[in-house]
Design a protein around this motif. Sequence first.
Motif, PDB file in Angstrom:
ATOM      1  N   ARG A 217      41.176  36.869  28.408  1.00  0.00           N
ATOM      2  CA  ARG A 217      39.985  37.648  28.740  1.00  0.00           C
ATOM      3  C   ARG A 217      38.995  36.675  29.376  1.00  0.00           C
ATOM      4  O   ARG A 217      38.643  35.669  28.777  1.00  0.00           O
ATOM      5  CB  ARG A 217      39.383  38.281  27.492  1.00  0.00           C
ATOM      6  N   VAL A 218      38.596  36.972  30.603  1.00  0.00           N
ATOM      7  CA  VAL A 218      37.661  36.100  31.317  1.00  0.00           C
ATOM      8  C   VAL A 218      36.277  36.740  31.338  1.00  0.00           C
ATOM      9  O   VAL A 218      36.148  37.967  31.314  1.00  0.00           O
ATOM     10  CB  VAL A 218      38.143  35.796  32.758  1.00  0.00           C
ATOM     11  N   PRO A 219      35.229  35.915  31.392  1.00  0.00           N
ATOM     12  CA  PRO A 219      33.869  36.458  31.470  1.00  0.00           C
ATOM     13  C   PRO A 219      33.656  37.222  32.775  1.00  0.00           C
ATOM     14  O   PRO A 219      34.367  37.023  33.757  1.00  0.00           O
ATOM     15  CB  PRO A 219      32.982  35.210  31.438  1.00  0.00           C
ATOM     16  N   ASP A 220      32.656  38.084  32.786  1.00  0.00           N
ATOM     17  CA  ASP A 220      32.366  38.919  33.959  1.00  0.00           C
ATOM     18  C   ASP A 220      32.137  38.112  35.228  1.00  0.00           C
ATOM     19  O   ASP A 220      32.445  38.577  36.320  1.00  0.00           O
ATOM     20  CB  ASP A 220      31.142  39.804  33.705  1.00  0.00           C
ATOM     21  N   GLU A 221      31.604  36.896  35.104  1.00  0.00           N
ATOM     22  CA  GLU A 221      31.309  36.106  36.297  1.00  0.00           C
ATOM     23  C   GLU A 221      32.562  35.507  36.947  1.00  0.00           C
ATOM     24  O   GLU A 221      32.516  35.012  38.065  1.00  0.00           O
ATOM     25  CB  GLU A 221      30.291  35.006  36.004  1.00  0.00           C
TER      26      GLU A 221
ATOM     27  N   MET B 231      37.066  41.111  31.491  1.00  0.00           N
ATOM     28  CA  MET B 231      38.281  41.536  32.146  1.00  0.00           C
ATOM     29  C   MET B 231      39.448  40.753  31.553  1.00  0.00           C
ATOM     30  O   MET B 231      39.351  39.563  31.310  1.00  0.00           O
ATOM     31  CB  MET B 231      38.133  41.271  33.653  1.00  0.00           C
ATOM     32  N   GLN B 232      40.552  41.443  31.354  1.00  0.00           N
ATOM     33  CA  GLN B 232      41.744  40.792  30.834  1.00  0.00           C
ATOM     34  C   GLN B 232      42.760  40.628  31.955  1.00  0.00           C
ATOM     35  O   GLN B 232      43.005  41.564  32.712  1.00  0.00           O
ATOM     36  CB  GLN B 232      42.342  41.620  29.701  1.00  0.00           C
ATOM     37  N   ILE B 233      43.338  39.426  32.050  1.00  0.00           N
ATOM     38  CA  ILE B 233      44.340  39.131  33.064  1.00  0.00           C
ATOM     39  C   ILE B 233      45.533  38.448  32.411  1.00  0.00           C
ATOM     40  O   ILE B 233      45.443  37.951  31.284  1.00  0.00           O
ATOM     41  CB  ILE B 233      43.777  38.238  34.196  1.00  0.00           C
ATOM     42  N   GLU B 234      46.618  38.418  33.142  1.00  0.00           N
ATOM     43  CA  GLU B 234      47.815  37.695  32.719  1.00  0.00           C
ATOM     44  C   GLU B 234      47.891  36.404  33.525  1.00  0.00           C
ATOM     45  O   GLU B 234      47.651  36.412  34.732  1.00  0.00           O
ATOM     46  CB  GLU B 234      49.071  38.527  32.970  1.00  0.00           C
ATOM     47  N   LEU B 235      48.207  35.319  32.854  1.00  0.00           N
ATOM     48  CA  LEU B 235      48.384  34.030  33.518  1.00  0.00           C
ATOM     49  C   LEU B 235      49.852  33.640  33.455  1.00  0.00           C
ATOM     50  O   LEU B 235      50.517  33.877  32.450  1.00  0.00           O
ATOM     51  CB  LEU B 235      47.556  32.950  32.834  1.00  0.00           C
ATOM     52  N   ARG B 236      50.334  33.015  34.526  1.00  0.00           N
ATOM     53  CA  ARG B 236      51.686  32.468  34.564  1.00  0.00           C
ATOM     54  C   ARG B 236      51.599  31.042  35.095  1.00  0.00           C
ATOM     55  O   ARG B 236      50.843  30.761  36.035  1.00  0.00           O
ATOM     56  CB  ARG B 236      52.594  33.283  35.491  1.00  0.00           C
ATOM     57  N   PHE B 237      52.367  30.163  34.481  1.00  0.00           N
ATOM     58  CA  PHE B 237      52.408  28.760  34.884  1.00  0.00           C
ATOM     59  C   PHE B 237      53.860  28.382  35.115  1.00  0.00           C
ATOM     60  O   PHE B 237      54.723  28.711  34.300  1.00  0.00           O
ATOM     61  CB  PHE B 237      51.806  27.875  33.787  1.00  0.00           C
ATOM     62  N   PHE B 238      54.133  27.682  36.213  1.00  0.00           N
ATOM     63  CA  PHE B 238      55.505  27.369  36.581  1.00  0.00           C
ATOM     64  C   PHE B 238      55.711  25.875  36.796  1.00  0.00           C
ATOM     65  O   PHE B 238      54.786  25.153  37.176  1.00  0.00           O
ATOM     66  CB  PHE B 238      55.885  28.129  37.862  1.00  0.00           C
ATOM     67  N   ALA B 239      56.953  25.449  36.570  1.00  0.00           N
ATOM     68  CA  ALA B 239      57.426  24.084  36.859  1.00  0.00           C
ATOM     69  C   ALA B 239      56.561  23.038  36.160  1.00  0.00           C
ATOM     70  O   ALA B 239      56.316  23.147  34.958  1.00  0.00           O
ATOM     71  CB  ALA B 239      57.515  23.883  38.361  1.00  0.00           C
ATOM     72  N   SER B 240      56.104  22.042  36.894  1.00  0.00           N
ATOM     73  CA  SER B 240      55.355  20.936  36.278  1.00  0.00           C
ATOM     74  C   SER B 240      54.019  21.392  35.683  1.00  0.00           C
ATOM     75  O   SER B 240      53.528  20.778  34.735  1.00  0.00           O
ATOM     76  CB  SER B 240      55.122  19.811  37.288  1.00  0.00           C
TER      77      SER B 240
ATOM     78  N   PRO C  38      39.917  38.045  45.221  1.00  0.00           N
ATOM     79  CA  PRO C  38      39.387  38.709  44.026  1.00  0.00           C
ATOM     80  C   PRO C  38      40.494  39.042  43.026  1.00  0.00           C
ATOM     81  O   PRO C  38      41.623  39.344  43.410  1.00  0.00           O
ATOM     82  CB  PRO C  38      38.768  40.000  44.557  1.00  0.00           C
ATOM     83  N   ILE C  39      40.151  38.993  41.746  1.00  0.00           N
ATOM     84  CA  ILE C  39      41.076  39.404  40.693  1.00  0.00           C
ATOM     85  C   ILE C  39      40.645  40.780  40.183  1.00  0.00           C
ATOM     86  O   ILE C  39      39.528  41.223  40.445  1.00  0.00           O
ATOM     87  CB  ILE C  39      41.118  38.380  39.536  1.00  0.00           C
ATOM     88  N   SER C  40      41.543  41.431  39.449  1.00  0.00           N
ATOM     89  CA  SER C  40      41.221  42.742  38.891  1.00  0.00           C
ATOM     90  C   SER C  40      41.838  42.870  37.502  1.00  0.00           C
ATOM     91  O   SER C  40      42.767  42.133  37.139  1.00  0.00           O
ATOM     92  CB  SER C  40      41.721  43.855  39.811  1.00  0.00           C
ATOM     93  N   GLU C  41      41.314  43.810  36.743  1.00  0.00           N
ATOM     94  CA  GLU C  41      41.774  44.077  35.382  1.00  0.00           C
ATOM     95  C   GLU C  41      43.292  44.217  35.342  1.00  0.00           C
ATOM     96  O   GLU C  41      43.886  44.949  36.147  1.00  0.00           O
ATOM     97  CB  GLU C  41      41.125  45.366  34.868  1.00  0.00           C
ATOM     98  N   GLY C  42      43.926  43.473  34.428  1.00  0.00           N
ATOM     99  CA  GLY C  42      45.363  43.550  34.249  1.00  0.00           C
ATOM    100  C   GLY C  42      46.177  42.803  35.281  1.00  0.00           C
ATOM    101  O   GLY C  42      47.407  42.815  35.216  1.00  0.00           O
ATOM    102  N   GLY C  43      45.511  42.145  36.235  1.00  0.00           N
ATOM    103  CA  GLY C  43      46.220  41.410  37.278  1.00  0.00           C
ATOM    104  C   GLY C  43      46.876  40.149  36.746  1.00  0.00           C
ATOM    105  O   GLY C  43      46.595  39.691  35.643  1.00  0.00           O
ATOM    106  N   GLU C  44      47.761  39.597  37.559  1.00  0.00           N
ATOM    107  CA  GLU C  44      48.479  38.374  37.198  1.00  0.00           C
ATOM    108  C   GLU C  44      48.078  37.242  38.133  1.00  0.00           C
ATOM    109  O   GLU C  44      48.192  37.360  39.350  1.00  0.00           O
ATOM    110  CB  GLU C  44      49.984  38.604  37.298  1.00  0.00           C
ATOM    111  N   VAL C  45      47.620  36.145  37.548  1.00  0.00           N
ATOM    112  CA  VAL C  45      47.290  34.939  38.306  1.00  0.00           C
ATOM    113  C   VAL C  45      48.325  33.885  37.935  1.00  0.00           C
ATOM    114  O   VAL C  45      48.579  33.646  36.753  1.00  0.00           O
ATOM    115  CB  VAL C  45      45.869  34.430  37.962  1.00  0.00           C
TER     116      VAL C  45
END
Length: 85
Positions: free
Chosen positions: A23-27, A1-10, A69-76
């Motif tokens: 891209r994260v593993p299925d588990e 599954m592919q996701i978007e990551l965002r990191f803020f501030a410190s 839960p996360i999903s395909e194309g989601g943003e964490v």
Amino acid sequence: MQIELRFFASVREAVGTGKETLRVPDEVQTVGQVRSFLQQRGGVWAETLAEGRALRMAFNQQMTGADTPISEGGEVAFFPPVTGG
């Protein structure tokens, strides 16, 4: 599954980037598992995202807990607690 990551501030300053496509593993199925997966990179990733550190998380721009839960194309997103006055 592919996701978007965002990191803020410190968190962004510590890991050296504000965003990443990953891209994260299925588990890897939850926000908390994404955090653990990133910790495995070691170094500043392990330190900055360590369990027990004050860290807020969001999925698709909604504050969330580790069990969400996360999903395909989601943003964490990861960021420090916000204070102000």
